[in-house]
Design an enzyme around this catalytic site. Structure first.
Site, mmCIF file in Angstrom:
data_model
loop_
_atom_site.group_PDB
_atom_site.id
_atom_site.type_symbol
_atom_site.label_atom_id
_atom_site.label_comp_id
_atom_site.label_asym_id
_atom_site.label_seq_id
_atom_site.Cartn_x
_atom_site.Cartn_y
_atom_site.Cartn_z
ATOM 1 N N ASP A 150 0.743 -1.294 -0.022
ATOM 2 C CA ASP A 150 -0.117 0.004 -0.141
ATOM 3 C C ASP A 150 0.892 1.273 0.070
ATOM 4 O O ASP A 150 0.285 2.293 0.427
ATOM 5 C CB ASP A 150 -0.911 -0.182 1.376
ATOM 6 N N LYS B 286 1.841 2.117 -5.061
ATOM 7 C CA LYS B 286 2.333 1.553 -6.297
ATOM 8 C C LYS B 286 1.589 1.835 -7.583
ATOM 9 O O LYS B 286 2.092 2.124 -8.674
ATOM 10 C CB LYS B 286 2.516 -0.102 -6.144
ATOM 11 N N GLY C 128 -4.477 -4.579 -3.620
ATOM 12 C CA GLY C 128 -5.531 -3.524 -4.115
ATOM 13 C C GLY C 128 -4.883 -2.090 -4.417
ATOM 14 O O GLY C 128 -4.223 -1.582 -3.597
ATOM 15 N N HIS C 129 -4.914 -1.928 -5.882
ATOM 16 C CA HIS C 129 -4.104 -0.586 -6.283
ATOM 17 C C HIS C 129 -5.213 0.269 -6.633
ATOM 18 O O HIS C 129 -6.034 0.110 -7.459
ATOM 19 C CB HIS C 129 -3.338 -1.144 -7.448
ATOM 20 N N GLN D 99 2.025 -5.722 -3.018
ATOM 21 C CA GLN D 99 2.499 -6.117 -1.571
ATOM 22 C C GLN D 99 3.860 -5.431 -1.861
ATOM 23 O O GLN D 99 4.122 -4.326 -2.159
ATOM 24 C CB GLN D 99 2.775 -7.816 -1.348
HETATM 25 P P1 GDP Z 1 -0.758 0.103 -3.506
HETATM 26 O O1 GDP Z 1 -1.416 -0.839 -3.134
HETATM 27 O O2 GDP Z 1 0.570 0.397 -3.335
HETATM 28 O O3 GDP Z 1 -0.916 0.425 -5.034
HETATM 29 O O4 GDP Z 1 -1.198 1.411 -2.572
HETATM 30 P P2 GDP Z 1 -2.818 1.511 -2.399
HETATM 31 O O5 GDP Z 1 -3.659 1.835 -3.432
HETATM 32 O O6 GDP Z 1 -3.437 0.383 -1.434
HETATM 33 O O7 GDP Z 1 -2.802 2.766 -0.973
HETATM 34 C C1 GDP Z 1 -2.121 3.991 -1.398
HETATM 35 C C2 GDP Z 1 -3.438 4.913 -1.395
HETATM 36 O O8 GDP Z 1 -2.662 6.344 -1.249
HETATM 37 C C3 GDP Z 1 -4.305 5.191 -2.320
HETATM 38 O O9 GDP Z 1 -5.447 5.359 -2.119
HETATM 39 C C4 GDP Z 1 -3.888 6.069 -3.444
HETATM 40 O O10 GDP Z 1 -4.846 6.793 -4.195
HETATM 41 C C5 GDP Z 1 -3.122 6.898 -2.493
HETATM 42 N N1 GDP Z 1 -1.913 7.699 -3.089
HETATM 43 C C6 GDP Z 1 -0.866 7.145 -3.667
HETATM 44 N N2 GDP Z 1 0.174 8.038 -3.991
HETATM 45 C C7 GDP Z 1 -0.493 9.183 -3.188
HETATM 46 C C8 GDP Z 1 0.033 10.500 -2.807
HETATM 47 O O11 GDP Z 1 1.160 10.795 -2.969
HETATM 48 N N3 GDP Z 1 -0.417 11.507 -1.848
HETATM 49 C C9 GDP Z 1 -1.886 11.168 -1.317
HETATM 50 N N4 GDP Z 1 -2.532 11.856 -0.646
HETATM 51 N N5 GDP Z 1 -2.288 9.818 -1.840
HETATM 52 C C10 GDP Z 1 -1.538 8.878 -2.389
HETATM 53 P P1 IMO Z 2 -0.930 -4.225 -2.402
HETATM 54 O O1 IMO Z 2 -0.686 -4.754 -3.544
HETATM 55 C C1 IMO Z 2 -1.059 -4.375 2.108
HETATM 56 C C2 IMO Z 2 -0.652 -8.954 3.822
HETATM 57 C C3 IMO Z 2 -1.832 -9.233 4.528
HETATM 58 C C4 IMO Z 2 -1.397 -9.958 5.481
HETATM 59 C C5 IMO Z 2 -0.249 -10.625 4.512
HETATM 60 C C6 IMO Z 2 -0.689 -11.925 3.991
HETATM 61 O O2 IMO Z 2 -2.211 -3.612 -2.222
HETATM 62 O O3 IMO Z 2 0.124 -3.328 -1.598
HETATM 63 P P2 IMO Z 2 -2.229 -12.869 2.050
HETATM 64 O O4 IMO Z 2 -3.785 -12.560 1.814
HETATM 65 O O5 IMO Z 2 -1.338 -12.206 1.020
HETATM 66 O O6 IMO Z 2 -1.924 -14.390 2.463
HETATM 67 O O7 IMO Z 2 -1.985 -11.881 3.499
HETATM 68 O O8 IMO Z 2 0.205 -9.761 3.399
HETATM 69 N N1 IMO Z 2 -1.096 -8.046 2.472
HETATM 70 C C7 IMO Z 2 -1.008 -6.763 1.967
HETATM 71 N N2 IMO Z 2 -0.733 -5.707 2.774
HETATM 72 N N3 IMO Z 2 -1.063 -4.425 0.777
HETATM 73 C C8 IMO Z 2 -1.147 -5.390 -0.132
HETATM 74 O O9 IMO Z 2 -1.137 -5.679 -1.283
HETATM 75 C C9 IMO Z 2 -1.184 -6.893 0.759
HETATM 76 N N4 IMO Z 2 -1.491 -8.025 0.228
HETATM 77 C C10 IMO Z 2 -1.314 -8.841 1.170
HETATM 78 O O10 IMO Z 2 -2.614 -7.873 5.137
HETATM 79 O O11 IMO Z 2 -0.448 -9.413 6.400
HETATM 80 MG MG MG Z 3 -2.804 -1.777 -1.832
#
Ligand code: GDP
Ligand code: IMO
Ligand code: MG
Length: 428
Positions: free
Chosen positions: A13, A16, A40-41, A223
């Protein structure tokens, strides 16, 4: 004409999806190489939010080939749903390609994930319960089902019936749970197989041919480094290889073909599952970051654990993935604080550790050594679009991160929107 890998440096999170979306503008091919719909991206374009779990974030641009590589575990029901969701939003998914060697997640994997977590109780990993761990376990145990088998009705039927029989023994005899009906599962999943069949191909060939033709290829990690099965905080990890090396295995490309590796670093740290987290905060600073940053999981909705930036972790990520640059996201969320802190080493039983310890028992006993920095106002970053506009306090914070991580910052995220990005160096 490079091949660039984007990896998470922390516990996932990091942003990416947003970084990949930003870089995808100049890419021809975008590839997911590991993980499944545990990812979850989130990508925000013109105030519209897209949440992607399996399909590469490049799908939001027309004409980019989007590949689900052999290293991904695919839940066909989720994939079909995600394709329909995107089509409803006016996004064309015809440029999707799915590796014929990717493994399939079936309902018994989700059940096994849930039962395992329940059995572990307080020792649980805190998985996303998407069946990812059990699907990779079956792959390693050599009775998993690959996509090319899934789309052949006779092969699918034979393997499914055998696997359901063996999982049913496990569920009833070991866990005291119920049984699955192989026929009902076959009927439902055959329909998905028919739908997905036209997208299957040898994606290793597709990607290598694109690289040969001088196209820009972007690998989208899911991840993060500390969730890597070998290099993460085992056992509190996922079951795949999010690090850059995972791109070679999970896409079928040799390491000599990769030109750059960009590590995505959230300007603070978050973690959604269980396990040690040295810089974790549980005070009002954490509450403020969580609220301002909406730190709740994209996939599960769980509140994310948050803390100060741990540069020891980023230094480690730089080492195990060979980072060539860092994309630092969410600097805006730290805006408005008087002081911000960064962990630059750990104290453990009287010793100073500058390298990340592998043993989570050691990590659990580490206390962070912090350096304090002057904060920056909340609103200035909203208007920043060039390096020159950055407040001096932000530059100082980034310089120190570069020193500890021994890697340069090449991209900055200053907001959710695609446009709230500052590029310090060309990547493609
Ligand atoms: P990922 O799993 O690495 O793709 O990240 P997630 O999407 O799960 O979580 C990142 C969150 O931060 C999302 O809601 C993005 O829209 C948000 N995000 C990404 N870059 C930035 C940033 O530079 N500033 C802010 N405020 N939000 C960001
Ligand atoms: P993105 O791509 C954050 C964590 C789970 C748990 C561990 C194992 O959005 O960054 P799993 O279901 O993979 O067997 O869970 O990994 N986890 C993540 N945490 N972002 C993710 O993906 C994750 N995918 C798995 O919370 O700790
Ligand atoms: Mg994510």
């Amino acid at each position: 004409m490079p091949a660039v890998v984007v990896v998470g440096t922390q516990w996932g999170d990091e942003g990416k999806g947003k970084v990949v979306d930003y870089l995808a503008r100049n890419a021809d091919v975008v590839v997911r190489y590991q993980g499944g719909n545990n990812a979850g991206h989130t990508v925000v374009v013109d105030d519209k939010e897209f949440k992607l779990h399996l399909i590469p974030s490049g799908i939001l641009y027309p004409g980019k080939l989007c590949v689900i590589g052999n290293g991904v575990v695919v839940n066909p029901a989720v994939l079909v749903r995600e394709m329909a969701y995107l089509e409803e939003q006016g996004i064309n998914t015809s440029a999707l390609r799915i590796s014929d060697a990717a493994h399939v997640i079936l309902p018994y994997h989700l059940e096994q994930d849930k039962l395992e977590e329940e059995k572990k109780g307080a020792q649980r990993i805190g998985t996303t319960r998407a069946g990812v761990g059990p699907a990779y376990a079956d792959k390693s145990a050599r009775f998993g089902l690959r996509m090319h088998e899934f789309v052949e009705p006779d092969v699918f039927k034979e393997k499914l019936y055998a696997n359901v029989a063996s999982k049913n023994r496990l569920f009833t005899q070991v866990y005291g749970a119920g049984e699955f009906d192989a026929k009902a599962m076959y009927d439902e999943y055959s329909a998905y197989a028919r739908q997905l069949r036209p997208y299957l191909t040898d994606t290793s060939l597709t990607i290598n041919e694109a690289i040969d033709a001088g196209k820009n290829v972007l690998f989208e990690g899911a991840q993060g480094t500390l969730l890597d099965i070998d290099h993460g905080t085992y056992p509190f990890v996922t079951s795949s290889h999010p690090i850059a090396g995972g791109a070679c295995i999970g896409a079928g490309v040799g390491p000599t073909r990769i030109d750059k590796v960009i590590g995505v670093v959230k300007a603070y740290t978050s973690r959604v599952g269980d396990g040690p987290f040295p810089t974790e905060l549980e005070d009002e600073v954490a509450a403020g970051i969580r609220e301002r940053g909406h730190e709740y999981g994209t996939t599960t909705g769980r509140p994310r654990r948050v803390g100060w930036l741990d540069a020891v972790i980023v230094r480690y990520a730089a080492r195990v993935s060979g980072l060539t640059g860092m994309a630092v996201t969410r600097l805006d969320i730290l805006g408005g604080m008087d002081r911000v802190k960064m962990c630059v080493s750990y104290k453990w039983r009287g010793q100073t550790l500058s390298e990340f310890p592998r043993d989570i028992r050691v990590l659990g006993e580490c206390t962070p050594v912090y350096e304090e920095f002057e904060g920056w106002p909340a609103d200035v970053l909203d208007r920043c679009r060039r390096e020159e506009d950055l407040p001096a306090a932000v530059r100082k914070y980034l310089r120190r991160l570069e020193e500890v991580a021994r890697t340069k910052v090449v991209l900055l995220g200053l907001g959710r929107e695609r446009t709230a990005t500052v590029r310090l160096e060309p990547i493609f």
